[in-house]
Design an enzyme around this catalytic site. Structure first.
Site, short mmCIF file in Angstrom:
data_model
loop_
_atom_site.label_atom_id
_atom_site.label_comp_id
_atom_site.label_asym_id
_atom_site.label_seq_id
_atom_site.Cartn_x
_atom_site.Cartn_y
_atom_site.Cartn_z
N GLU A 90 0.84 -1.19 0.00
CA GLU A 90 0.00 0.00 0.00
C GLU A 90 0.87 1.24 0.00
O GLU A 90 1.97 1.23 0.55
CB GLU A 90 -0.85 0.01 1.27
CG GLU A 90 -1.77 -1.18 1.32
CD GLU A 90 -2.60 -1.23 2.58
OE1 GLU A 90 -2.55 -0.26 3.37
OE2 GLU A 90 -3.29 -2.23 2.76
N CYS A 103 3.19 8.35 1.91
CA CYS A 103 3.57 7.36 2.92
C CYS A 103 3.92 6.09 2.15
O CYS A 103 3.06 5.51 1.51
CB CYS A 103 2.41 7.14 3.89
SG CYS A 103 2.70 5.81 5.07
N CYS A 110 5.78 -7.85 6.58
CA CYS A 110 6.74 -7.37 7.56
C CYS A 110 7.05 -8.51 8.53
O CYS A 110 6.18 -9.30 8.87
CB CYS A 110 6.15 -6.19 8.33
SG CYS A 110 7.30 -5.43 9.50
N CYS A 114 4.42 -6.90 15.10
CA CYS A 114 3.84 -6.12 16.20
C CYS A 114 2.37 -6.56 16.38
O CYS A 114 1.64 -6.74 15.40
CB CYS A 114 3.91 -4.62 15.89
SG CYS A 114 5.62 -4.03 15.73
N CYS A 117 -0.56 -4.54 14.66
CA CYS A 117 -0.37 -4.01 13.30
C CYS A 117 -0.81 -5.03 12.24
O CYS A 117 -0.46 -6.21 12.31
CB CYS A 117 1.11 -3.66 13.11
SG CYS A 117 1.49 -3.07 11.45
N SER A 189 10.73 5.80 9.65
CA SER A 189 10.17 5.30 10.91
C SER A 189 10.62 3.86 11.16
O SER A 189 10.58 3.03 10.26
CB SER A 189 8.64 5.36 10.82
OG SER A 189 8.06 4.84 11.99
N CYS A 331 -2.45 1.62 7.67
CA CYS A 331 -1.70 0.49 8.18
C CYS A 331 -2.08 -0.89 7.64
O CYS A 331 -2.54 -1.75 8.39
CB CYS A 331 -1.79 0.47 9.69
SG CYS A 331 -1.63 2.08 10.43
N1 SAH Z 1 8.19 -0.49 10.76
C1 SAH Z 1 8.12 0.94 10.98
C2 SAH Z 1 7.03 1.60 10.14
C3 SAH Z 1 5.68 1.12 10.55
S1 SAH Z 1 4.23 2.03 10.26
C4 SAH Z 1 7.87 1.21 12.45
O1 SAH Z 1 7.57 0.29 13.18
O2 SAH Z 1 7.99 2.37 12.86
C5 SAH Z 1 4.32 3.52 11.15
C6 SAH Z 1 3.68 3.53 12.54
O3 SAH Z 1 2.34 3.08 12.58
C7 SAH Z 1 4.44 2.65 13.53
O4 SAH Z 1 4.64 3.39 14.72
C8 SAH Z 1 3.47 1.52 13.78
O5 SAH Z 1 3.71 0.88 15.00
C9 SAH Z 1 2.16 2.24 13.72
N2 SAH Z 1 0.97 1.42 13.52
C10 SAH Z 1 0.87 0.20 12.95
N3 SAH Z 1 -0.40 -0.23 12.94
C11 SAH Z 1 -1.14 0.76 13.49
C12 SAH Z 1 -2.53 0.94 13.74
N4 SAH Z 1 -3.42 0.01 13.39
N5 SAH Z 1 -2.93 2.09 14.31
C13 SAH Z 1 -2.03 3.06 14.62
N6 SAH Z 1 -0.72 2.96 14.41
C14 SAH Z 1 -0.27 1.82 13.86
#
Ligand code: SAH
Length: 341
Positions: A90, A103, A110, A114, A117, A189, A331
């Site tokens: 995306e 973005c 990935c 997490c 996520c 990030s 996300c």
């Molecule tokens: N791998 C990188 C980029 C990830 S996306 C990282 O971890 O930073 C950017 C941000 O969105 C990250 O802080 C991630 O933890 C957060 N994120 C992921 N899913 C989410 C969700 N459903 N709601 C809010 N933030 C989310």
């Protein structure tokens, strides 16, 4: 077919020389692509017909097709791109006045897993190449007719786990003959990989580093982010401090607020004391609920209260505006919807 966006200008010049062409042709080609948005070699009219044909035979500029497009009521455009190998990512365009932010994703899926996520639910597919990454910016510009002014590496994937391609993409986006963006308009990030953060600090690229903390201690953090078992908070924050020391660029701390999980007063206070020891801005993200995952966003009052407790400790805290919700622009959610999950 080769992906032209994967090539450095030096490599492109070398190949043109081999084709018996002058080196300045490279600049002309890049101008067509990056300034005029022309990706069809046949339309590059200041090149000879013979060269246009050769290029069209050997190279392609865009490799992905748009598998789905969604536009939200608040003007966020999200594309689901599919690369020739079937990998999907995306990419999102978020206009905000004069600022138009892309973005971008750095991996198909990935590996970080997490808990909250959507991107990591199926594990890692593959690393994107630098061309795959910068192509997302060109695709967004084509689909929307708008010029991207800022890029955040906050799509699917962990940029620093795909380090070389991420750096090559940043260099392409900041190169005066290609993306021509100031590095100050680029944010990378990360989940917080200390070694890679230190490498990034000495790249001589004045980008913004964003670190996803999401918890003020290792126990809670490890529940939410498996990577925390490998890299304790103390190490992540020490690397972030080193980044500041090397670059003098304030670090962004990302903290997604999950109702009843990491949004208590106590969490705010402990995050506040960690953040107060680092030159940083804390971005509070209202969690975007994801189907099948047991997390929810806190109410507005809790979010404001959390931010105020940080401010009281002298920490610069912003509540990130949540946009694109009606098109699942957050996300990894469009990809899952299209896959029928
Ligand atoms: N791998 C990188 C980029 C990830 S996306 C990282 O971890 O930073 C950017 C941000 O969105 C990250 O802080 C991630 O933890 C957060 N994120 C992921 N899913 C989410 C969700 N459903 N709601 C809010 N933030 C989310």
């Amino acid at each position: 077919m080769r992906h032209l966006l994967d090539m450095t200008p030096a490599a492109l010049k070398a190949e043109l020389t081999e084709l018996g062409e002058k080196r300045f042709r490279a600049k002309q080609i890049l101008e067509w692509i990056w300034r005029k948005g022309t990706v069809d070699f046949k339309a590059m009219t200041n090149l000879s017909k013979a060269l246009r044909d050769k290029l069209a035979w050997q190279y392609t500029v865009l490799t992905a097709s748009v598998a789905a497009e969604a536009r939200s009521a608040d003007d966020v455009t999200k594309l689901l791109l599919e690369y020739p190998d079937g990998g999907q990512v995306e990419t999102v365009l978020i206009p905000d006045g004069d600022r138009v932010t892309a973005c971008v994703s750095t991996q198909v899926g990935c590996a970080m897993a997490c808990a909250f996520c959507a991107s990591g639910l199926d594990g890692l597919g593959r690393n994107l190449t630098s061309g795959d990454i910068v192509e997302q910016v060109l695709q967004l510009q084509r689909q929307t007719g708008r010029a991207v002014t800022n890029v955040v590496f906050m799509g699917t994937g962990e940029p620093l786990a795909n380090y070389d391609a991420t750096i090559a993409a940043v260099r392409a986006l900041t190169d005066k003959d290609r993306g021509a963006l100031s590095a100050r308009r680029i944010t990378v990030s990360t989940v917080g990989l200390p070694e890679a953060i230190r490498r990034l600090a000495v790249e001589d690229l004045p980008i913004t580093l964003a670190v996803s903390l999401h918890a003020p201690d290792d126990t809670l953090r490890a529940e939410l982010m498996p990577v925390a078992a490998r890299s304790p908070l103390a190490e992540v924050l020490a690397a972030a401090r080193d980044f500041y020391a090397a670059r003098h660029r304030e670090v962004t701390i990302e903290y997604a607020l999950l109702a009843g999980v990491n949004d208590s007063d106590d969490c705010a206070d402990r995050l506040g004391s960690l953040a107060a020891r680092l030159r940083c801005n804390v971005n509070l993200i209202r969690y975007n609920p994801t189907a099948g995952l047991p997390f929810d966003r806190p109410d507005e009052q809790t979010v404001r209260r959390f931010a105020e407790r940080l401010s009281r400790r002298g920490v610069n805290a912003n509540i990130r505006r949540s946009r694109g919700g009606d098109v699942q622009a957050a996300c990894g959610q469009l990809r899952r919807r299209e896959q029928g999950d």
